[in-house]
Design an enzyme around this catalytic site. Structure first.
Site, PDB file in Angstrom:
ATOM      1  N   SER A 112       0.826  -1.210   0.000  1.00 65.32           N
ATOM      2  CA  SER A 112       0.000   0.000   0.000  1.00 65.32           C
ATOM      3  C   SER A 112       0.860   1.260   0.000  1.00 65.32           C
ATOM      4  CB  SER A 112      -0.907   0.011   1.236  1.00 65.32           C
ATOM      5  OG  SER A 112      -0.130   0.004   2.426  1.00 65.32           O
ATOM      6  N   ASN A 150      -5.187   5.746  -0.363  1.00 66.37           N
ATOM      7  CA  ASN A 150      -4.485   6.247   0.812  1.00 66.37           C
ATOM      8  C   ASN A 150      -4.169   7.735   0.701  1.00 66.37           C
ATOM      9  OD1 ASN A 150      -4.565   3.843   2.142  1.00 66.37           O
ATOM     10  ND2 ASN A 150      -2.512   3.203   1.579  1.00 66.37           N
ATOM     11  N   HIS A 156      -3.287  -3.891  -5.265  1.00 64.42           N
ATOM     12  CA  HIS A 156      -3.543  -3.527  -3.876  1.00 64.42           C
ATOM     13  C   HIS A 156      -5.006  -3.790  -3.509  1.00 64.42           C
ATOM     14  CE1 HIS A 156      -4.010  -0.204  -0.643  1.00 64.42           C
ATOM     15  NE2 HIS A 156      -3.660  -1.347  -0.095  1.00 64.42           N
ATOM     16  N   GLU A 172      -6.813  -1.592  -6.277  1.00 64.39           N
ATOM     17  CA  GLU A 172      -6.004  -0.640  -7.035  1.00 64.39           C
ATOM     18  C   GLU A 172      -4.997  -1.393  -7.896  1.00 64.39           C
ATOM     19  OE1 GLU A 172      -5.389   3.437  -4.617  1.00 64.39           O
ATOM     20  OE2 GLU A 172      -4.594   1.653  -3.594  1.00 64.39           O
TER      21      GLU A 172
END
Length: 231
Positions: free
Chosen positions: A148, A220, A169, A181
């Site tokens: 991540s 994120n 991800h 992702e």
């Protein structure tokens, strides 16, 4: 020769391959054999989703006792799905029959896709990718990381096939969260990106968003400032 397996899964790889092939053979992604490095919460979740979708899965753990814990985690998750009416018991058993365990990355030689899902330790990940590059035989195989935060470009640089390294991800818990992702680099091959996305969407049933190879990727980068703003 049969590889090492948790006692409840004492079936050799040819039988598992035949089982998986019934559902994954001929898929557009060309991916029917998945390797997962690390059988923790994320790795076991990825393995569960893939096995339920019909993929032949092998999980690598450093020690047999860690593999046993991963197996138990997988069984508990599938049992909960049955108890909640989200999965039929025969489908649970079929999924478990598709999952094998090993303590040797060399057993990933025949994998079409390998997803690394160990702790966020860059040196450890680099060592894993270097080893995978040496043992995975197919020149078309995809090497992916569930990281991540660590740039995929750095991980790809540990291999002789950077064009075939991407980030995949997933989000926790993997069997529940629909988003994934797909992180690509300037060296990623377009056909590799397409195959990874096709496998995630058509086989695993995930909603894929493309992300640039930078710290935090998309989710994120949006989430952290939001959380900090609430402090």
């Amino acid at each position: 020769m049969c590889r090492w397996y948790v006692p409840d899964i004492r079936r050799c790889r040819p039988a598992l391959s035949e089982c998986a092939a019934s559902k994954t053979e001929g898929t557009m992604s060309g991916i029917s054999k998945l390797g997962v490095v690390g059988g923790g919460q994320m790795g076991a979740g990825i393995a569960e989703v893939a096995a339920k979708a019909g993929t032949d899965v092998m999980i690598m753990e450093a020690q047999p006792e860690f593999a046993e814990k991963s197996h138990d985690r997988l069984v508990r998750s599938l049992d909960r799905a049955v108890e909640r009416g989200k999965l039929e018991a025969p489908d649970r058993d079929a999924a478990l029959s598709r999952v094998g365990f090993t303590t040797d990355l060399a057993d990933f030689a025949d994998r079409d896709l390998v997803i690394e899902a160990v702790t966020e330790d860059e040196d450890l990940k680099l060592d894993i990718f270097k080893t995978l590059d040496a043992v995975v035989e197919s020149v078309d195989a995809i090497l992916a990381s569930n990281t991540s935060s660590i740039p995929i470009t750095r991980l790809a640089a540990a291999t002789e096939r950077p064009s075939h390294v991407v980030g995949m991800h997933f989000f926790n818990p993997v069997p529940v969260m629909a988003l994934m992702e797909l992180v690509t680099t300037v060296r990623s091959d377009e056909s590799v990106e397409s195959r990874a996305e096709t496998y995630a969407t058509e086989t695993l049933g995930k909603t894929v968003i493309r992300a640039k190879d930078r710290g935090g990727f998309v989710v994120n980068m949006l989430l952290v400032p939001y959380l900090l703003g609430g402090i």
